[in-house]
Design a protein around this motif. Sequence first.
Motif, mmCIF file in Angstrom:
data_model
loop_
_atom_site.group_PDB
_atom_site.id
_atom_site.type_symbol
_atom_site.label_atom_id
_atom_site.label_comp_id
_atom_site.label_asym_id
_atom_site.label_seq_id
_atom_site.Cartn_x
_atom_site.Cartn_y
_atom_site.Cartn_z
ATOM 1 N N GLU A 115 3.673 6.697 8.453
ATOM 2 C CA GLU A 115 2.643 7.326 7.633
ATOM 3 C C GLU A 115 1.557 6.296 7.349
ATOM 4 O O GLU A 115 1.840 5.241 6.769
ATOM 5 C CB GLU A 115 3.225 7.828 6.318
ATOM 6 C CG GLU A 115 2.192 8.489 5.421
ATOM 7 C CD GLU A 115 2.798 9.055 4.148
ATOM 8 O OE1 GLU A 115 2.038 9.281 3.188
ATOM 9 O OE2 GLU A 115 4.024 9.275 4.120
ATOM 10 N N PRO A 116 0.317 6.546 7.783
ATOM 11 C CA PRO A 116 -0.753 5.576 7.523
ATOM 12 C C PRO A 116 -1.068 5.498 6.031
ATOM 13 O O PRO A 116 -1.213 6.518 5.362
ATOM 14 C CB PRO A 116 -1.933 6.137 8.320
ATOM 15 C CG PRO A 116 -1.642 7.598 8.480
ATOM 16 C CD PRO A 116 -0.153 7.719 8.537
ATOM 17 N N LEU A 117 -1.157 4.269 5.530
ATOM 18 C CA LEU A 117 -1.457 4.050 4.114
ATOM 19 C C LEU A 117 -2.911 3.658 3.895
ATOM 20 O O LEU A 117 -3.505 4.014 2.880
ATOM 21 C CB LEU A 117 -0.540 2.960 3.551
ATOM 22 C CG LEU A 117 0.961 3.217 3.646
ATOM 23 C CD1 LEU A 117 1.729 2.004 3.132
ATOM 24 C CD2 LEU A 117 1.350 4.465 2.865
ATOM 25 N N SER A 118 -3.467 2.908 4.842
ATOM 26 C CA SER A 118 -4.864 2.488 4.709
ATOM 27 C C SER A 118 -5.419 2.136 6.075
ATOM 28 O O SER A 118 -4.682 1.716 6.975
ATOM 29 C CB SER A 118 -4.991 1.278 3.773
ATOM 30 O OG SER A 118 -4.345 0.146 4.327
ATOM 31 N N VAL A 119 -6.728 2.320 6.222
ATOM 32 C CA VAL A 119 -7.448 1.952 7.443
ATOM 33 C C VAL A 119 -8.694 1.187 7.023
ATOM 34 O O VAL A 119 -9.527 1.708 6.276
ATOM 35 C CB VAL A 119 -7.854 3.190 8.269
ATOM 36 C CG1 VAL A 119 -8.606 2.762 9.527
ATOM 37 C CG2 VAL A 119 -6.638 4.024 8.629
ATOM 38 N N GLU A 120 -8.816 -0.053 7.498
ATOM 39 C CA GLU A 120 -9.965 -0.880 7.153
ATOM 40 C C GLU A 120 -10.664 -1.340 8.433
ATOM 41 O O GLU A 120 -10.212 -2.293 9.077
ATOM 42 C CB GLU A 120 -9.528 -2.089 6.327
ATOM 43 C CG GLU A 120 -8.910 -1.734 4.984
ATOM 44 C CD GLU A 120 -8.546 -2.966 4.168
ATOM 45 O OE1 GLU A 120 -8.968 -4.077 4.563
ATOM 46 O OE2 GLU A 120 -7.849 -2.820 3.155
ATOM 47 N N PRO A 121 -11.766 -0.677 8.828
ATOM 48 C CA PRO A 121 -12.522 -1.131 10.003
ATOM 49 C C PRO A 121 -13.046 -2.545 9.788
ATOM 50 O O PRO A 121 -13.397 -2.929 8.667
ATOM 51 C CB PRO A 121 -13.666 -0.113 10.091
ATOM 52 C CG PRO A 121 -13.151 1.101 9.379
ATOM 53 C CD PRO A 121 -12.302 0.571 8.263
#
Length: 224
Positions: A115-121
């Motif tokens: 389960e993705p918790l965060s995405v930081e480009p």
Amino acid sequence: MNRQFNRPLVVTGFVVAAVALLSGCSRPQFVSEPNKVAEPDVVWSQEPNGPLDNDPYVQWLRGYFESYQLAVNTQDFSIAQLREHRTEEQVLNLYESFDETHSPSHLFGGPWIFEPLSVEPDGEGGAVIEVCRPAHGTYEVSRKTGEITSEPNLDDTRIDGYVIVADGPGEMHVSKIYGASPSFEGREKCTLDNAAVGVYDPLPEVRSWDDVVAPVGYEDDSRR
């Protein structure tokens, strides 16, 4: 004379066979173009419908996991899906590890659960993704019976981070994997509320260890 000639042949054949068995290596097939391998259908008990599941980086990461599972399940390391998510060197390392150690010793019975918790480009085409996942990430299938022998425990979880680096337009790879990032310091566990869970239909076919396809161009690779 014939008896003296035949006996060394028998012994030599035995020694060659023994060396081949002890080495653990298979007899790979070599290809000049990637094989086209269809991805299996999935019967979902819970589909990927979390708040971040539509993020393009998350979808790419899902393909990163599933391309490896597809390569292991089909024993084909030439497939385009694998190269789309890894550098040439990473594909080579995966193949040689599989060929020399016969690892993993099981097949994959379903997509990797996370389960993705965060995405930081990162502003340069890549990103850092933190996920919650089971300690054992998916269903395992026996290489002897072709049946599921292990199911993931969704209560036994961990947090991992994946550093995705852009190599060029439309090309990325995972450069680093880490656990328990500083932003989750002290949280060894996490909760899988929206994790996608499914089983491949059909389950992967059990194959001989000798039935393996090397990465494209491996036969001519001077690094072997």
